[in-house]
Scaffold this active site. Structure first.
Site, PDB file in Angstrom:
ATOM      1  N   GLY A  52     -12.518  -3.730   2.053  1.00 35.61           N
ATOM      2  CA  GLY A  52     -13.491  -3.837   2.042  1.00 35.61           C
ATOM      3  C   GLY A  52     -14.380  -2.577   1.537  1.00 35.61           C
TER       4      GLY A  52
ATOM      5  N   ARG B 105       0.773  -1.196   0.161  1.00 34.91           N
ATOM      6  CA  ARG B 105       0.095   0.148   0.297  1.00 34.91           C
ATOM      7  C   ARG B 105       1.152   1.169   0.036  1.00 34.91           C
ATOM      8  NH1 ARG B 105      -5.194  -2.515   4.036  1.00 34.91           N
ATOM      9  NH2 ARG B 105      -6.411  -2.569   2.411  1.00 34.91           N
TER      10      ARG B 105
END
Ligand code: AMP
Length: 396
Positions: free
Chosen positions: A376, A34
């Site tokens: 998510g 990330r």
């Protein structure tokens, strides 16, 4: 909303919301995917002559600041990857942080401490979030939203702050939305989705929505056992969500009605305990011993899932097929990852955890069509939900 590449940011202070929520064990980052995914926007902004106040979260701290959730290791890694200094004030806000932000010269970077150390960031009270967002807005002239993994959260730095400053989306958010839009609006068929992970309740809404769109839906991970129990099978001590059984029966019936190929495992790797050295045994789904738990899909199931994946032109995968962290129970996940690398079409690995899983199993990012940084967020996008962080950037 202007396109970031066209905005003049020379000498401007930019508040950049990133997703730097990386796995950390004993102070060591175990997967920096990330952070790496955030670099293109950071570099673009620096090349425009901006200075940066970067905000990000790490985990879900409940009680304010704590060592466990500090972004200090992330500041260090970011600095290494950029090959330049990253100032880390060790706080989210306050006079010294504001002064530091005010003193930034073009090309300089501050990484604020974990934004979730401030309870107002995640508050359900609109006015609390708004007043925190106002304090953050005072630190910058412009806002860039690039934290895709958090766009499904109605949080101050994601949802409220962009409303207070001129803003644009970053290159990561743009790339993520482009891929997910293709999956939602116009997937090349056959379209297959593979869902795994621990909890069924997280994924039922997305399954419900996807059943109208996909040709193949494969289920793995801990979710499997709620499905098997819903079919009346003995599942031993496996993970189960009993309150979901009726809903799952409804989904199985809906899949049948719509002609969706719903894949459930036919063989399971079981063990007496949830531990890395537990002895694995392969059993049929109809013969799970009452005192053992299922920790992976078996090889026959994995191969049959792989065959179906390879028939598809578009594949989205979220969630491991088993407890991949334990080598004895990683084979199912490995077989599925391998199949994804061979898809003739678009293959998308959805989610920071799934991405970390495939990297931990030795795969390279370049072997997949696209690796999404947001689990998510990507599931909620596919579910058809409005995502606050995208709405705030006029992308919703
Ligand atoms: P999620 O965050 O819902 O994607 O879940 C990821 C986690 O699910 C991983 O840490 C896996 O170890 C876990 N998991 C996968 N399969 C199983 C299983 N059969 N039983 C328990 N946990 C599982």
């Amino acid at each position: 909303m202007p396109e970031l590449s066209t905005v003049d940011l020379k000498g401007k202070r930019v508040f950049l919301r990133c997703d730097l929520n990386v796995p950390i064990k004993n102070g060591v980052i175990t997967d920096d995917g990330r952070i790496k995914a955030s670099l293109p926007t950071i570099q673009l902004l620096l090349s425009k002559g901006a200075s940066l106040v970067i905000a990000a979260h790490l985990g879900r701290p409940k009680n304010g600041p704590s060592e466990e959730f500090t972004l200090a290791p992330v500041a260090k890694r970011l600095s290494e990857l950029l090959n330049k200094g990253v100032k880390f004030p060790g706080q989210v806000k306050g006079e010294s942080v504001a002064n530091l932000a005010a003193s930034l010269l073009p090309g300089e970077i501050i990484l604020l401490e974990n934004i979730r150390f401030e309870p107002a960031e995640t508050s359900k009270d609109d006015s609390e979030r708004a007043s925190f967002a106002n304090e953050l807005a005072a630190m910058a002239d412009f806002y860039v939203g690039d934290g895709f993994g958090a766009v499904h959260r109605k949080h101050a730095s994601v949802f409220d702050l962009p409303k207070l400053l001129p803003h644009a989306s970053g290159t990561l958010v743009n790339a993520e939305v482009k891929v997910l839009k293709t999956l939602t609006d116009n997937p090349e068929r056959p379209y297959g989705v593979v869902l795994g992970g621990a909890k069924t309740s997280d994924k039922l809404a997305v399954i419900e929505n996807l059943l109208n769109k996909v040709d193949v839906l494969a289920i793995g991970g801990g979710m499997v056992f709620t499905f098997l129990k819903a079919q009346g099978k003995e599942i031993g001590t496996s993970l189960v969500e009993n309150e979901m059984l009726d809903e799952v029966r409804g989904l199985i019936a809906k899949a049948e009605k719509l002609g969706v190929t719903l894949l459930l495992p036919t063989d399971i790797v079981v063990a007496p305990t949830f531990s890395t050295d537990a002895t694995p045994t392969l059993v049929s789904v109809d013969a799970i011993p009452s005192d053992q738990m299922g920790l992976d899909i078996g090889p026959i199931s994995a191969i049959s899932y792989a065959e179906q994946i390879l028939r598809c032109k578009t594949v989205f995968w979220n969630g491991p097929m088993g407890v991949f962290e334990f080598p004895n129970f990683a084979a199912g996940t490995k077989t599925i990852a391998q199949a994804l690398t061979q898809v003739k079409g678009i293959s998308v690995v959805g989610g920071g955890d799934s991405a970390a899983a495939v990297r931990a199993l030795g795969f390279q990012d370049s072997q997949f069509g696209y690796i999404s940084t947001g689990g998510g967020a990507s599931l909620e996008y596919l579910e058809g939900k409005e995502l606050p962080g995208l709405t705030a950037l006029d992308l919703g």
